[in-house]
Design a protein around this motif. Structure first.
Motif, short mmCIF file in Angstrom:
data_model
loop_
_atom_site.label_atom_id
_atom_site.label_comp_id
_atom_site.label_asym_id
_atom_site.label_seq_id
_atom_site.Cartn_x
_atom_site.Cartn_y
_atom_site.Cartn_z
N HIS A 1 118.50 85.23 18.91
CA HIS A 1 118.95 85.78 20.18
C HIS A 1 119.28 87.27 20.04
CE1 HIS A 1 120.66 85.82 24.20
NE2 HIS A 1 121.70 86.48 23.70
N HIS B 1 110.86 81.86 17.96
CA HIS B 1 110.97 82.55 19.25
C HIS B 1 112.27 83.34 19.32
CE1 HIS B 1 113.39 78.95 19.95
NE2 HIS B 1 114.01 79.63 20.88
N THR C 1 115.23 85.07 22.23
CA THR C 1 115.76 85.08 23.59
C THR C 1 116.62 86.33 23.77
OG1 THR C 1 117.73 83.82 22.98
CG2 THR C 1 115.81 82.56 23.75
N VAL C 2 116.87 86.68 25.04
CA VAL C 2 117.75 87.79 25.37
C VAL C 2 118.31 87.55 26.76
CG1 VAL C 2 115.93 89.26 26.37
CG2 VAL C 2 117.99 90.31 25.40
N ASN C 3 119.54 87.95 26.99
CA ASN C 3 120.11 88.00 28.33
C ASN C 3 120.11 89.46 28.71
OD1 ASN C 3 120.67 85.24 28.18
ND2 ASN C 3 122.69 85.61 27.32
N TYR D 1 112.85 95.17 28.28
CA TYR D 1 112.60 93.94 27.53
C TYR D 1 111.19 93.41 27.76
CZ TYR D 1 117.49 93.93 26.23
OH TYR D 1 118.71 94.27 25.70
N PHE E 1 109.27 90.37 25.95
CA PHE E 1 110.05 89.27 26.51
C PHE E 1 109.54 88.94 27.90
CE2 PHE E 1 112.89 90.93 23.30
CZ PHE E 1 113.52 89.79 22.79
N VAL F 1 112.58 84.30 32.54
CA VAL F 1 112.49 82.85 32.67
C VAL F 1 113.53 82.26 33.60
CG1 VAL F 1 111.38 82.53 30.41
CG2 VAL F 1 113.88 82.45 30.59
N SER F 2 114.37 83.11 34.22
CA SER F 2 115.36 82.58 35.16
C SER F 2 115.68 83.65 36.21
CB SER F 2 116.64 82.14 34.45
OG SER F 2 117.35 83.25 33.97
#
Length: 152
Positions: free
Chosen positions: A88, A124, A126-128, A137, A142, A145-146
């Motif tokens: 992450h 894989h 992830t990032v917020n 990103y 990246f 996805v949301s």
């Protein structure tokens, strides 16, 4: 801006916590909903020098910094990237004077390469992201996805 003569990426140490915190605090206005930090108190606490020093001392975090040497010989942190649990992207910040000069890309590529060689790498990342940083990103590979969320 001070005349800068060299730049390199290195592993961050606890001694870098104050400089890392100061760098992040210089760019928070880009992504906070309220410029005064209202509603983001937990996030602001998480980027204090003490909190950064705590992350740096934990084995599940890896921090890299990009530094430059000024004309006075002082080392200045101009970028920081951190990975948590080899999966992450926890922090990626660049001093505004160095935006659009490839600092974030070089930091991410170095951090990613190190993680991919670690046996804990899960295949894989992830990032917020803040809305402001989504294009950055995406340029780093990246995918969104949301939907937009407002947390911390």
């Amino acid at each position: 801006m001070t005349l800068l003569t060299t730049a390199h990426i290195r592993l961050a140490t606890v001694a870098d916590a104050k400089a890392i915190s100061a760098l992040i605090q210089r760019v928070v206005h880009y992504f906070l909903i309220h410029p005064n930090g209202s509603g983001a108190e937990d996030f602001m606490a998480s980027i204090s020098p003490h909190a950064i020093a705590d992350y740096l001392s934990q084995p599940d975090f890896r921090y890299l910094v990009t530094t430059v040497t000024t004309d006075t010989g002082a080392e200045q942190v101009i970028g920081v990237a951190a990975l948590r649990d080899q999966a992450h992207l926890y922090h990626l910040f660049v001093d505004p004077e160095w935006h659009r000069q490839g600092v974030a890309k070089r930091l991410w590529e170095a951090l990613k390469a190190q993680a991919q060689q670690d046996q804990r790498y899960q295949g894989h990342f992830t990032v917020n992201s803040s809305v402001y940083a989504v294009p950055v990103y995406q340029a780093l590979g990246f995918e969104v996805v949301s939907d937009v969320q407002h947390n911390n």
